[in-house]
Each structure stands twice: as structure tokens, then as C-alpha cells.
Write a protein that holds these residues in place. Sequence first.
Motif, PDB file in Angstrom:
ATOM      1  N   SER A   1       0.845  -1.184   0.000  1.00 39.84           N
ATOM      2  CA  SER A   1       0.000   0.000   0.000  1.00 39.84           C
ATOM      3  C   SER A   1       0.887   1.243   0.000  1.00 39.84           C
ATOM      4  O   SER A   1       2.032   1.208   0.449  1.00 39.84           O
ATOM      5  N   THR A   2       0.333   2.337  -0.521  1.00 39.00           N
ATOM      6  CA  THR A   2       1.018   3.624  -0.510  1.00 39.00           C
ATOM      7  C   THR A   2       0.027   4.695  -0.100  1.00 39.00           C
ATOM      8  O   THR A   2      -1.186   4.547  -0.319  1.00 39.00           O
ATOM      9  N   SER A   3       0.538   5.743   0.513  1.00 38.89           N
ATOM     10  CA  SER A   3      -0.331   6.872   0.844  1.00 38.89           C
ATOM     11  C   SER A   3       0.493   8.151   0.852  1.00 38.89           C
ATOM     12  O   SER A   3       1.674   8.141   1.170  1.00 38.89           O
ATOM     13  N   THR A   4      -0.168   9.248   0.486  1.00 41.65           N
ATOM     14  CA  THR A   4       0.475  10.557   0.462  1.00 41.65           C
ATOM     15  C   THR A   4      -0.464  11.556   1.122  1.00 41.65           C
ATOM     16  O   THR A   4      -1.653  11.599   0.802  1.00 41.65           O
ATOM     17  N   GLN A   5       0.075  12.341   2.041  1.00 41.93           N
ATOM     18  CA  GLN A   5      -0.694  13.396   2.687  1.00 41.93           C
ATOM     19  C   GLN A   5       0.013  14.716   2.426  1.00 41.93           C
ATOM     20  O   GLN A   5       1.232  14.817   2.599  1.00 41.93           O
ATOM     21  N   LEU A   6      -0.746  15.719   2.030  1.00 39.32           N
ATOM     22  CA  LEU A   6      -0.195  17.040   1.758  1.00 39.32           C
ATOM     23  C   LEU A   6      -1.021  18.071   2.513  1.00 39.32           C
ATOM     24  O   LEU A   6      -2.254  18.088   2.414  1.00 39.32           O
ATOM     25  N   ASN A   7      -0.351  18.919   3.265  1.00 44.09           N
ATOM     26  CA  ASN A   7      -1.019  20.005   3.976  1.00 44.09           C
ATOM     27  C   ASN A   7      -0.333  21.306   3.605  1.00 44.09           C
ATOM     28  O   ASN A   7       0.892  21.414   3.647  1.00 44.09           O
ATOM     29  N   LEU A   8      -1.150  22.303   3.224  1.00 47.14           N
ATOM     30  CA  LEU A   8      -0.632  23.640   2.922  1.00 47.14           C
ATOM     31  C   LEU A   8      -1.234  24.614   3.917  1.00 47.14           C
ATOM     32  O   LEU A   8      -2.449  24.839   3.920  1.00 47.14           O
ATOM     33  N   GLY A   9      -0.401  25.199   4.758  1.00 48.43           N
ATOM     34  CA  GLY A   9      -0.854  26.211   5.710  1.00 48.43           C
ATOM     35  C   GLY A   9      -1.580  25.630   6.898  1.00 48.43           C
ATOM     36  O   GLY A   9      -1.504  24.443   7.193  1.00 48.43           O
ATOM     37  N   GLY A  10      -2.284  26.503   7.593  1.00 46.65           N
ATOM     38  CA  GLY A  10      -3.024  26.085   8.781  1.00 46.65           C
ATOM     39  C   GLY A  10      -2.171  26.211  10.033  1.00 46.65           C
ATOM     40  O   GLY A  10      -0.944  26.198   9.975  1.00 46.65           O
ATOM     41  N   ASP A  11      -2.837  26.336  11.154  1.00 45.89           N
ATOM     42  CA  ASP A  11      -2.144  26.436  12.443  1.00 45.89           C
ATOM     43  C   ASP A  11      -2.171  25.082  13.140  1.00 45.89           C
ATOM     44  O   ASP A  11      -3.223  24.454  13.255  1.00 45.89           O
ATOM     45  N   ASN A  12      -1.025  24.662  13.592  1.00 48.23           N
ATOM     46  CA  ASN A  12      -0.870  23.401  14.329  1.00 48.23           C
ATOM     47  C   ASN A  12      -1.515  22.213  13.603  1.00 48.23           C
ATOM     48  O   ASN A  12      -2.375  21.528  14.159  1.00 48.23           O
ATOM     49  N   PRO A  13      -1.130  21.960  12.358  1.00 52.84           N
ATOM     50  CA  PRO A  13      -1.742  20.849  11.614  1.00 52.84           C
ATOM     51  C   PRO A  13      -1.317  19.493  12.186  1.00 52.84           C
ATOM     52  O   PRO A  13      -0.257  19.358  12.791  1.00 52.84           O
ATOM     53  N   ARG A  14      -2.191  18.506  11.970  1.00 52.54           N
ATOM     54  CA  ARG A  14      -1.890  17.127  12.370  1.00 52.54           C
ATOM     55  C   ARG A  14      -2.132  16.225  11.175  1.00 52.54           C
ATOM     56  O   ARG A  14      -3.164  16.322  10.509  1.00 52.54           O
ATOM     57  N   GLN A  15      -1.177  15.347  10.919  1.00 48.15           N
ATOM     58  CA  GLN A  15      -1.311  14.357   9.852  1.00 48.15           C
ATOM     59  C   GLN A  15      -1.109  12.984  10.486  1.00 48.15           C
ATOM     60  O   GLN A  15      -0.140  12.759  11.208  1.00 48.15           O
ATOM     61  N   HIS A  16      -2.031  12.075  10.185  1.00 50.54           N
ATOM     62  CA  HIS A  16      -1.933  10.726  10.752  1.00 50.54           C
ATOM     63  C   HIS A  16      -2.303   9.704   9.681  1.00 50.54           C
ATOM     64  O   HIS A  16      -3.305   9.870   8.988  1.00 50.54           O
ATOM     65  N   GLN A  17      -1.488   8.681   9.558  1.00 50.93           N
ATOM     66  CA  GLN A  17      -1.785   7.569   8.646  1.00 50.93           C
ATOM     67  C   GLN A  17      -2.057   6.323   9.475  1.00 50.93           C
ATOM     68  O   GLN A  17      -1.289   5.990  10.374  1.00 50.93           O
ATOM     69  N   GLU A  18      -3.140   5.655   9.151  1.00 48.49           N
ATOM     70  CA  GLU A  18      -3.526   4.410   9.817  1.00 48.49           C
ATOM     71  C   GLU A  18      -3.584   3.320   8.750  1.00 48.49           C
ATOM     72  O   GLU A  18      -4.364   3.428   7.798  1.00 48.49           O
ATOM     73  N   VAL A  19      -2.754   2.305   8.888  1.00 54.56           N
ATOM     74  CA  VAL A  19      -2.652   1.261   7.863  1.00 54.56           C
ATOM     75  C   VAL A  19      -2.788  -0.106   8.522  1.00 54.56           C
ATOM     76  O   VAL A  19      -2.153  -0.377   9.545  1.00 54.56           O
ATOM     77  N   ARG A  20      -3.615  -0.956   7.919  1.00 55.45           N
ATOM     78  CA  ARG A  20      -3.751  -2.344   8.389  1.00 55.45           C
ATOM     79  C   ARG A  20      -3.692  -3.265   7.180  1.00 55.45           C
ATOM     80  O   ARG A  20      -4.418  -3.082   6.212  1.00 55.45           O
ATOM     81  N   GLN A  21      -2.806  -4.242   7.256  1.00 52.68           N
ATOM     82  CA  GLN A  21      -2.700  -5.249   6.197  1.00 52.68           C
ATOM     83  C   GLN A  21      -2.761  -6.628   6.829  1.00 52.68           C
ATOM     84  O   GLN A  21      -2.203  -6.856   7.892  1.00 52.68           O
ATOM     85  N   GLN A  22      -3.415  -7.532   6.116  1.00 57.42           N
ATOM     86  CA  GLN A  22      -3.512  -8.900   6.611  1.00 57.42           C
ATOM     87  C   GLN A  22      -3.189  -9.856   5.467  1.00 57.42           C
ATOM     88  O   GLN A  22      -3.742  -9.730   4.374  1.00 57.42           O
ATOM     89  N   THR A  23      -2.288 -10.786   5.720  1.00 57.15           N
ATOM     90  CA  THR A  23      -1.912 -11.785   4.728  1.00 57.15           C
ATOM     91  C   THR A  23      -2.235 -13.165   5.282  1.00 57.15           C
ATOM     92  O   THR A  23      -1.836 -13.494   6.404  1.00 57.15           O
ATOM     93  N   ARG A  24      -2.943 -13.939   4.485  1.00 56.73           N
ATOM     94  CA  ARG A  24      -3.311 -15.289   4.909  1.00 56.73           C
ATOM     95  C   ARG A  24      -2.942 -16.285   3.825  1.00 56.73           C
ATOM     96  O   ARG A  24      -3.008 -15.988   2.638  1.00 56.73           O
ATOM     97  N   GLY A  25      -2.593 -17.455   4.244  1.00 58.49           N
ATOM     98  CA  GLY A  25      -2.387 -18.562   3.313  1.00 58.49           C
ATOM     99  C   GLY A  25      -1.177 -18.382   2.428  1.00 58.49           C
ATOM    100  O   GLY A  25      -0.114 -18.005   2.876  1.00 58.49           O
ATOM    101  N   GLY A  26      -1.373 -18.670   1.185  1.00 58.21           N
ATOM    102  CA  GLY A  26      -0.268 -18.706   0.244  1.00 58.21           C
ATOM    103  C   GLY A  26       0.060 -20.155  -0.060  1.00 58.21           C
ATOM    104  O   GLY A  26      -0.379 -21.071   0.624  1.00 58.21           O
ATOM    105  N   ARG A  27       0.827 -20.324  -1.094  1.00 62.87           N
ATOM    106  CA  ARG A  27       1.222 -21.676  -1.466  1.00 62.87           C
ATOM    107  C   ARG A  27       2.210 -22.222  -0.451  1.00 62.87           C
ATOM    108  O   ARG A  27       2.968 -21.486   0.152  1.00 62.87           O
TER     109      ARG A  27
END
Length: 123
Positions: free
Chosen positions: A68-94
Motif C-alpha cells: 500500500s502507498t499513501s500521500t498526505q499534503l497540507n498547505l498552511g493552517g495552524d498546528n496541523p496534524r497528519q496521521h496515517q492508519e494502515v492495516r494489512q492482513q496476509t493469509r495462506g499462500g502456497r
Amino acid sequence: MKVNPLSVGLLSIASLITIASVVPQSAWAQCVQSHTGVQLNMGKSPAEQTHNTQFDNQGSCTGNVTSSTSTQLNLGGDNPRQHQEVRQQTRGGRGNPSGVNGPTVSVDVVTPVNVQTPQNFPY
């Protein structure tokens, strides 16, 4: 010395069987989970930049990939907060026919970037 064509043919077949029996098996890759993110803030004050990545898997695994990929861009603002929340699950396979099983490989790369702008900049 006369060479019997039948002997040469049998010797050739025996050589091919011997070579075929020592050829190594194909390589099998482990499972891989990856996340790549960028958090970019351009403003007069720095941003609070955080991320939380959770990789879940069922131990040994062969042949699966999650990314997965993610990009966050913030221009200006007072006291900005950026948070990324990522969950991946892999099951099985050969199953790995080589019998060599290893853990799933997990790679998490998130790059926070704060660019402080000059006072006369509009943001």
C-alpha cells in the motif's frame, strides 16, 4: 575400435537422466507486506505527523504480496496534524515445496517532511 551406435545412444540417454536428477528446484519467495507513505506539510508551523501500521499474518507463507502507498499534503493552517492508519492482513499462500519456510517479511516506510515557509509566503 568400432563404436556401436546403440551404446552411444544408451550412454546419451543415461547422461540426460543423470543431469535431470541433479537440477535444483525453482526458488520460492516468502510473503512480503509493505507500506510506503509520505506526509508533507508546508506552512508557518510544523505539523504533528504520526502513523500506525499494523501487519498481520499467519506465520510462514510463500508467494503472496500486499502493498500500500499513501500521500498526505497540507498547505498552511495552524498546528496541523497528519496521521496515517494502515492495516494489512496476509493469509495462506502456497506451501513452499523446498521445505524451507521463513517468516513473512514486513516493511514499513513513512517519511514525514515539514517545510517551514517564510513569513511572506501565502500559506
